[in-house]
Design an enzyme around this catalytic site. Structure first.
Site, PDB file in Angstrom:
ATOM      1  N   ASP A 154      -3.784  -0.057   2.647  1.00  0.00           N
ATOM      2  CA  ASP A 154      -4.563  -0.620   1.543  1.00  0.00           C
ATOM      3  C   ASP A 154      -3.664  -1.324   0.534  1.00  0.00           C
ATOM      4  O   ASP A 154      -3.962  -2.433   0.082  1.00  0.00           O
ATOM      5  CB  ASP A 154      -5.414   0.459   0.872  1.00  0.00           C
ATOM      6  CG  ASP A 154      -4.590   1.621   0.326  1.00  0.00           C
ATOM      7  OD1 ASP A 154      -3.496   1.887   0.859  1.00  0.00           O
ATOM      8  OD2 ASP A 154      -5.044   2.272  -0.641  1.00  0.00           O
ATOM      9  N   TYR A 155      -2.551  -0.694   0.188  1.00  0.00           N
ATOM     10  CA  TYR A 155      -1.619  -1.273  -0.782  1.00  0.00           C
ATOM     11  C   TYR A 155      -1.019  -2.578  -0.261  1.00  0.00           C
ATOM     12  O   TYR A 155      -1.003  -3.595  -0.970  1.00  0.00           O
ATOM     13  CB  TYR A 155      -0.513  -0.262  -1.084  1.00  0.00           C
ATOM     14  CG  TYR A 155       0.518  -0.743  -2.083  1.00  0.00           C
ATOM     15  CD1 TYR A 155       0.269  -0.653  -3.451  1.00  0.00           C
ATOM     16  CD2 TYR A 155       1.735  -1.276  -1.670  1.00  0.00           C
ATOM     17  CE1 TYR A 155       1.215  -1.075  -4.380  1.00  0.00           C
ATOM     18  CE2 TYR A 155       2.683  -1.694  -2.589  1.00  0.00           C
ATOM     19  CZ  TYR A 155       2.419  -1.606  -3.944  1.00  0.00           C
ATOM     20  OH  TYR A 155       3.364  -2.031  -4.844  1.00  0.00           O
ATOM     21  N   SER A 156      -0.534  -2.555   0.972  1.00  0.00           N
ATOM     22  CA  SER A 156       0.095  -3.744   1.544  1.00  0.00           C
ATOM     23  C   SER A 156      -0.897  -4.893   1.661  1.00  0.00           C
ATOM     24  O   SER A 156      -0.573  -6.037   1.330  1.00  0.00           O
ATOM     25  CB  SER A 156       0.687  -3.411   2.924  1.00  0.00           C
ATOM     26  OG  SER A 156       1.389  -4.515   3.458  1.00  0.00           O
ATOM     27  N   SER A 158      -3.437  -5.400  -0.208  1.00  0.00           N
ATOM     28  CA  SER A 158      -3.683  -5.918  -1.557  1.00  0.00           C
ATOM     29  C   SER A 158      -2.523  -6.785  -2.036  1.00  0.00           C
ATOM     30  O   SER A 158      -2.724  -7.783  -2.739  1.00  0.00           O
ATOM     31  CB  SER A 158      -3.937  -4.767  -2.538  1.00  0.00           C
ATOM     32  OG  SER A 158      -2.751  -4.053  -2.840  1.00  0.00           O
ATOM     33  N   LYS A 159      -1.298  -6.419  -1.662  1.00  0.00           N
ATOM     34  CA  LYS A 159      -0.140  -7.191  -2.093  1.00  0.00           C
ATOM     35  C   LYS A 159       0.010  -8.485  -1.279  1.00  0.00           C
ATOM     36  O   LYS A 159       0.493  -9.494  -1.801  1.00  0.00           O
ATOM     37  CB  LYS A 159       1.127  -6.343  -2.020  1.00  0.00           C
ATOM     38  CG  LYS A 159       1.139  -5.199  -3.031  1.00  0.00           C
ATOM     39  CD  LYS A 159       0.985  -5.710  -4.477  1.00  0.00           C
ATOM     40  CE  LYS A 159       1.106  -4.604  -5.500  1.00  0.00           C
ATOM     41  NZ  LYS A 159       1.018  -5.102  -6.884  1.00  0.00           N
TER      42      LYS A 159
END
Length: 270
Positions: A154-156, A158-159
């Site tokens: 999820d973080y990657s 989003s980035k």
């Protein structure tokens, strides 16, 4: 050059970590700052610290996952603090869980804070920059926005979106012939507590970055009108490695320990 001295700088995620340090350093370089975060206590403390140094700071308590709250805060800042010269979208959150471990709500919040909040702040402040014929928009993304890894789905994602946001915005501004500048920042893990417990296999190539160093590099990049800042330099090899077939690309990341870097992740305790 983008001058920090005398500029009105807005920083999101400013109550702690990188955002707090950027606020302190920006005021040291002569900026006046408007600071946004959901944590009232930390926000008040950093504002007090800046005022104690005769700096100009005001905090705005905002949940960046709430679109209406972000838009209302931006309107309040414009009304009471004036047009923003430099917008630093720094706020970010990380779950550190596998895709199936993440709740639907956690995934949605990751994108609301790490991606969508950037849209709402830029849409609020860009018109003033275009009218003034100057301004600078900074997107603090991540090396995880250049290469994905396990426990950061999820973080990657989003980035990666944040990197694409900056790139498309930069091209759009050029198409308009606008002098408004953008900078995207893609650092490896930073020792702020947000990624507490992460490991790196080859610290001499991929060190866990020191916050003070990262802050200086970011503000130097803004003042120098750099379009992209990637730290450390080894991360700049990622686009080159991408020409390899996926199985070789994966093998390279695994060899350097990237795919196991989150195995002992703890994160920040709030």
């Amino acid at each position: 050059m983008t001058a920090l001295r005398g500029a009105h700088v807005l920083i999101t995620g400013a109550a702690s970590g990188l955002g707090r340090l950027m606020a302190l350093e920006a005021t040291r370089r002569g900026a006046r700052v408007s600071l946004v975060d959901r944590e009232a206590k930390g926000l008040g403390e950093v504002c007090e610290a800046i005022r104690g140094r005769q700096g100009d700071a005001e905090g705005f308590v905002v949940d960046l996952s709430d679109k209406a709250a972000v838009q209302a805060a931006c309107a309040e800042i414009r009304q009471h603090r004036g047009a923003v010269d430099i917008l630093i979208n720094n706020a970010g959150i990380v779950s550190g869980k596998t895709l199936l471990e993440c709740s639907d709500e956690a995934i949605e919040r990751t994108f609301q804070v790490n991606v969508l909040a950037n849209f709402w702040t830029v849409r609020a402040f860009l018109p003033d920059m275009l009218a003034a014929g100057k301004g600078h928009i900074v997107t603090v993304a991540s090396a995880a926005g250049l290469a994905g890894t396990s426990r950061l789905v999820d973080y990657s994602a989003s980035k990666f979106a944040a990197v694409g946001f900056d790139e498309s915005l930069r091209m759009e501004l050029k198409r308009l012939g606008s002098p408004v500048r953008t900078t995207v920042v893609c650092p490896f893990f930073i020792d702020t507590g947000m990624f507490e417990g992460v490991k790196t296999r080859f610290a001499w190539l991929l060190p866990i970055l020191k916050p003070d160093y990262v802050v200086r590099r970011i503000l130097d990049a803004i003042e120098g009108n750099r379009s992209r800042l990637i730290m450390p330099r080894f991360v700049m090899t990622v686009p080159v490695i991408r020409v390899l077939p996926p199985f070789l690309f994966d093998a390279v990341l695994s060899f350097f320990g990237v795919n196991r870097s989150m195995d002992e992740f703890v994160g920040r305790h709030e």
